[in-house]
Design an enzyme around this catalytic site. Structure first.
Site, PDB file in Angstrom:
ATOM      1  N   LYS A  13       0.830  -1.215   0.000  1.00  0.00           N
ATOM      2  CA  LYS A  13       0.000   0.000   0.000  1.00  0.00           C
ATOM      3  C   LYS A  13       0.866   1.268   0.000  1.00  0.00           C
ATOM      4  O   LYS A  13       0.548   2.224  -0.688  1.00  0.00           O
ATOM      5  CB  LYS A  13      -0.930   0.027   1.226  1.00  0.00           C
ATOM      6  CG  LYS A  13      -1.923  -1.124   1.268  1.00  0.00           C
ATOM      7  CD  LYS A  13      -2.951  -0.953   2.386  1.00  0.00           C
ATOM      8  CE  LYS A  13      -2.359  -0.866   3.776  1.00  0.00           C
ATOM      9  NZ  LYS A  13      -1.674  -2.098   4.228  1.00  0.00           N
ATOM     10  N   ARG A  88      -9.824   1.316  10.511  1.00  0.00           N
ATOM     11  CA  ARG A  88      -9.311  -0.021  10.840  1.00  0.00           C
ATOM     12  C   ARG A  88     -10.441  -0.977  11.215  1.00  0.00           C
ATOM     13  O   ARG A  88     -10.247  -2.183  11.230  1.00  0.00           O
ATOM     14  CB  ARG A  88      -8.327   0.056  12.026  1.00  0.00           C
ATOM     15  CG  ARG A  88      -6.961   0.548  11.624  1.00  0.00           C
ATOM     16  CD  ARG A  88      -5.999   0.464  12.794  1.00  0.00           C
ATOM     17  NE  ARG A  88      -4.757   1.170  12.527  1.00  0.00           N
ATOM     18  CZ  ARG A  88      -3.740   0.658  11.861  1.00  0.00           C
ATOM     19  NH1 ARG A  88      -3.798  -0.554  11.392  1.00  0.00           N
ATOM     20  NH2 ARG A  88      -2.644   1.353  11.661  1.00  0.00           N
ATOM     21  N   ARG A 127      13.040  -9.736   3.035  1.00  0.00           N
ATOM     22  CA  ARG A 127      13.411  -8.335   3.244  1.00  0.00           C
ATOM     23  C   ARG A 127      14.305  -8.218   4.483  1.00  0.00           C
ATOM     24  O   ARG A 127      15.302  -7.486   4.483  1.00  0.00           O
ATOM     25  CB  ARG A 127      12.140  -7.487   3.415  1.00  0.00           C
ATOM     26  CG  ARG A 127      12.416  -5.992   3.464  1.00  0.00           C
ATOM     27  CD  ARG A 127      11.168  -5.190   3.203  1.00  0.00           C
ATOM     28  NE  ARG A 127      10.287  -5.118   4.370  1.00  0.00           N
ATOM     29  CZ  ARG A 127       9.084  -4.547   4.364  1.00  0.00           C
ATOM     30  NH1 ARG A 127       8.610  -4.047   3.255  1.00  0.00           N
ATOM     31  NH2 ARG A 127       8.345  -4.504   5.462  1.00  0.00           N
ATOM     32  N   ARG A 139      14.034  -3.974  11.063  1.00  0.00           N
ATOM     33  CA  ARG A 139      12.905  -3.412  11.819  1.00  0.00           C
ATOM     34  C   ARG A 139      12.278  -4.497  12.680  1.00  0.00           C
ATOM     35  O   ARG A 139      12.117  -5.630  12.240  1.00  0.00           O
ATOM     36  CB  ARG A 139      11.847  -2.876  10.846  1.00  0.00           C
ATOM     37  CG  ARG A 139      12.187  -1.510  10.299  1.00  0.00           C
ATOM     38  CD  ARG A 139      11.265  -1.094   9.171  1.00  0.00           C
ATOM     39  NE  ARG A 139       9.866  -1.502   9.373  1.00  0.00           N
ATOM     40  CZ  ARG A 139       8.907  -1.250   8.477  1.00  0.00           C
ATOM     41  NH1 ARG A 139       9.192  -0.646   7.356  1.00  0.00           N
ATOM     42  NH2 ARG A 139       7.655  -1.640   8.710  1.00  0.00           N
ATOM     43  N   ARG A 150       0.880  -9.395  13.376  1.00  0.00           N
ATOM     44  CA  ARG A 150       0.244  -8.232  12.736  1.00  0.00           C
ATOM     45  C   ARG A 150      -0.804  -8.685  11.722  1.00  0.00           C
ATOM     46  O   ARG A 150      -1.873  -8.082  11.608  1.00  0.00           O
ATOM     47  CB  ARG A 150       1.298  -7.355  12.052  1.00  0.00           C
ATOM     48  CG  ARG A 150       2.183  -6.600  13.027  1.00  0.00           C
ATOM     49  CD  ARG A 150       3.330  -5.904  12.329  1.00  0.00           C
ATOM     50  NE  ARG A 150       2.874  -4.824  11.455  1.00  0.00           N
ATOM     51  CZ  ARG A 150       3.533  -4.407  10.387  1.00  0.00           C
ATOM     52  NH1 ARG A 150       4.659  -4.982  10.028  1.00  0.00           N
ATOM     53  NH2 ARG A 150       3.072  -3.418   9.654  1.00  0.00           N
TER      54      ARG A 150
END
Length: 200
Positions: A13, A88, A127, A139, A150
């Site tokens: 996104k 959300r 990644r 991260r 998540r």
């Protein structure tokens, strides 16, 4: 042109938002950024949000919608905006609809990025590996374990939004697993008619 982007974390996104911003010259509104800006500016809604955030709570829907309501009054959002990360939940979607109606506005469309979640987990793991290989810090939310959490949260809270927007006839889906440029083509073909309608 007022659009919402839906899709799980890692669906692309952010990348597509940048291209939409460039193509249609409308701002991407991230609720996180807007909250921080409202808190920094000390607006009434910002002060409300600040006290909640400082106590470690979740900012209530009414406050978030208030911050979005203030932000879309700014000159750069007059031609439209992209909402990413909001709404959300279905409750937030209903509150957003109500607020837009009060302003005499409505959404143009909702674009959902359909992705294969197992492939996404693989994409994130890759990644993280590439980042580590470059000697950079990975991260915290880029580890497969955190990412799966998540994804689960997304499915629980946000996936019902698809059904909500489908009922309103707003929902358009694109294949988020295609190469980035191919996804962009799909997204633009959904958005172009709305841009033309806005100018006519």
């Amino acid at each position: 042109m007022r659009i919402i982007l839906l899709g799980p974390p890692g669906a692309g996104k952010g990348t597509q938002s940048e291209r939409i911003v460039e193509r249609f010259r409308i701002p991407q509104l991230s609720t996180g950024d807007m909250l921080r800006a409202a808190v920094a500016a000390g607006t009434p809604v910002g002060l409300q949000a600040k006290s909640v955030m400082e106590s470690g709570g979740l900012v209530p829907d009414a406050v978030v919608v208030g911050i979005v309501a203030d932000r879309i009054e700014e000159p750069d959002a007059k031609r439209g905006f992209i909402l990413d990360g909001f709404p959300r939940t279905v409750d937030q979607a209903i509150a957003l609809d109500r607020m837009l109606t009060e302003k005499g506005l409505s959404l143009s469309t909702v674009v959902e990025f359909k992705v294969d979640e197992d492939a996404l987990v693989g994409r994130i793991a890759k990644r993280a590996e590439e980042t580590a290989a470059r000697g950079q810090a990975v991260r915290k939310d880029d580890t497969p374990e955190v990412f799966k959490t998540r994804l689960a949260a997304y499915r629980r809270q946000t996936a019902p939004l698809s059904a909500y927007y489908e009922k309103t006839g707003m929902l358009r889906t694109v294949d988020g697993m295609k190469p980035i440029d191919a996804v962009t083509l799909e997204v633009m073909s959904v958005l172009e008619p709305h841009a033309e309608a806005a100018h006519s």
